[in-house]
Design a protein around this motif. Sequence first.
Motif, short mmCIF file in Angstrom:
data_model
loop_
_atom_site.label_atom_id
_atom_site.label_comp_id
_atom_site.label_asym_id
_atom_site.label_seq_id
_atom_site.Cartn_x
_atom_site.Cartn_y
_atom_site.Cartn_z
N HIS A 14 4.88 7.21 -4.58
CA HIS A 14 6.03 7.56 -4.79
C HIS A 14 5.84 9.03 -6.22
O HIS A 14 6.60 9.47 -5.76
CB HIS A 14 6.94 6.04 -5.71
CG HIS A 14 6.99 5.43 -5.19
ND1 HIS A 14 8.05 3.94 -5.36
CD2 HIS A 14 6.35 5.10 -3.18
CE1 HIS A 14 8.26 3.33 -4.35
NE2 HIS A 14 7.28 3.97 -3.26
N THR A 15 4.84 8.86 -7.00
CA THR A 15 5.12 9.95 -7.98
C THR A 15 4.67 11.00 -7.15
O THR A 15 5.52 12.66 -7.26
CB THR A 15 3.84 10.00 -9.31
OG1 THR A 15 4.77 8.84 -10.50
CG2 THR A 15 4.09 10.96 -9.89
N ALA A 16 3.20 10.89 -6.43
CA ALA A 16 2.64 12.11 -5.31
C ALA A 16 3.84 12.21 -4.39
O ALA A 16 4.38 13.73 -4.11
CB ALA A 16 1.98 12.31 -4.75
N ARG A 62 10.03 3.70 2.75
CA ARG A 62 9.27 2.60 3.37
C ARG A 62 8.30 1.65 3.10
O ARG A 62 8.29 1.16 2.35
CB ARG A 62 8.50 3.81 4.88
CG ARG A 62 7.41 4.15 4.50
CD ARG A 62 6.71 4.88 5.33
NE ARG A 62 6.53 4.07 6.45
CZ ARG A 62 6.09 4.38 7.76
NH1 ARG A 62 6.72 5.57 7.97
NH2 ARG A 62 6.21 3.62 8.54
N PHE A 63 8.56 0.96 4.16
CA PHE A 63 8.13 -0.93 4.04
C PHE A 63 7.18 -1.40 5.17
O PHE A 63 6.98 -1.70 5.29
CB PHE A 63 9.15 -2.00 3.76
CG PHE A 63 10.35 -1.10 2.98
CD1 PHE A 63 9.42 -1.12 1.40
CD2 PHE A 63 11.19 -0.44 2.90
CE1 PHE A 63 11.10 -0.92 0.38
CE2 PHE A 63 12.23 -0.09 2.10
CZ PHE A 63 11.65 -0.43 0.45
N SER A 64 6.50 0.47 6.19
CA SER A 64 5.90 -0.64 6.70
C SER A 64 4.54 0.57 6.79
O SER A 64 4.91 1.76 6.36
CB SER A 64 6.28 -1.06 8.39
OG SER A 64 6.43 0.01 8.94
N ALA A 71 0.71 -1.36 -0.08
CA ALA A 71 -0.22 0.37 0.13
C ALA A 71 1.10 1.13 -0.59
O ALA A 71 0.69 2.07 -0.91
CB ALA A 71 -0.47 0.41 1.10
N VAL A 72 1.86 1.04 1.22
CA VAL A 72 2.57 2.44 0.57
C VAL A 72 3.74 2.47 -0.58
O VAL A 72 4.68 3.48 -0.23
CB VAL A 72 3.89 2.77 2.06
CG1 VAL A 72 4.71 1.45 2.09
CG2 VAL A 72 4.14 4.13 2.72
N ASN A 73 4.07 1.74 -0.58
CA ASN A 73 4.88 1.28 -2.16
C ASN A 73 4.42 1.40 -3.42
O ASN A 73 4.83 1.41 -4.84
CB ASN A 73 5.72 0.64 -2.11
CG ASN A 73 6.80 1.02 -0.94
OD1 ASN A 73 7.66 1.64 -1.34
ND2 ASN A 73 7.07 -0.30 -0.18
N MET A 74 2.53 2.33 -3.59
CA MET A 74 2.17 2.09 -4.98
C MET A 74 2.65 3.10 -5.48
O MET A 74 3.21 4.24 -5.41
CB MET A 74 0.89 2.85 -4.92
CG MET A 74 -0.30 1.28 -3.71
SD MET A 74 -0.12 -0.50 -4.51
CE MET A 74 -1.07 0.29 -5.88
#
Length: 264
Positions: free
Chosen positions: A78-80, A93-95, A71-74
């Motif tokens: 990332h573009t935003a 981040r990965f959590s 979810a956090v790496n969509m």
Amino acid sequence: MTTIPRLSDAQIEQFIQDGFVRIDEAFPRELAEEGLAILWRDTGCDPSDPKTWTRPVIRLGGYAQAPFSKAVNMPVLHTAFDQLIGRGRWAPRFSLGTFPVRFPSPEDPGDAGWHVDASYPGEDPTDFFSYRINVHSRERALLMLFLFSDVGEHDAPTRIRRGSHLDVARLLEPAGEAGLSFMELAGKLDMTARRPEALATGEKGTVYLCHPFLVHSAQPHHGTKPRFMAQPPLHLAEPFRLEREDSGYSPVEIAIKQGLRGRS
């Protein structure tokens, strides 16, 4: 090739002036459902039996399983991040960290004060209330709100004071690099009460990207279904700079500079 949606100029200007931007369908509902199954299990409550919802809030933390890391790496996020902070200036981040799960309840949850999230340890690293924040937003790029359940106006949506980040920049400037503690700054936030209020509502999969100085608050849950929302920080890969020779300021930096100049 799929085109990744980008924030419009109007959305970026809204972020600078209001302190936040809402991204609908930032991550798939399917991911939210997968995450909900994990979160419900960890609450120890039965999703189909409200009699088991005995507390107004249950805090769950440390979520790095696949639904949360995805979810956090969509790509849209990332573009935003690149648009709001600058490419290469934010740390992956990965959590999604802590979930304060809010249940329908007549009880005061005890954590509904207006505040700004602090970013780095103070005198006692074990005491969150001594954590600090300074005018350069040391270590924090954004506050993010990830909705894993549908959140209506009665479902304890986070309350936001529009434009309050501009006031907070002025409050922090006299404190210099040392900044203020969470509690010191919280004691000065009455001046933001004149700001209009917004509610962080939306369907599951919605994400709010917020300026790190945005004043916000929890509230009691007056609806019928529990609210599941993560509120992780996005960290910086390099410090914000309020003086750049090339004038390549990010929207976060532009907002701080506008606040310091008294524009609101």
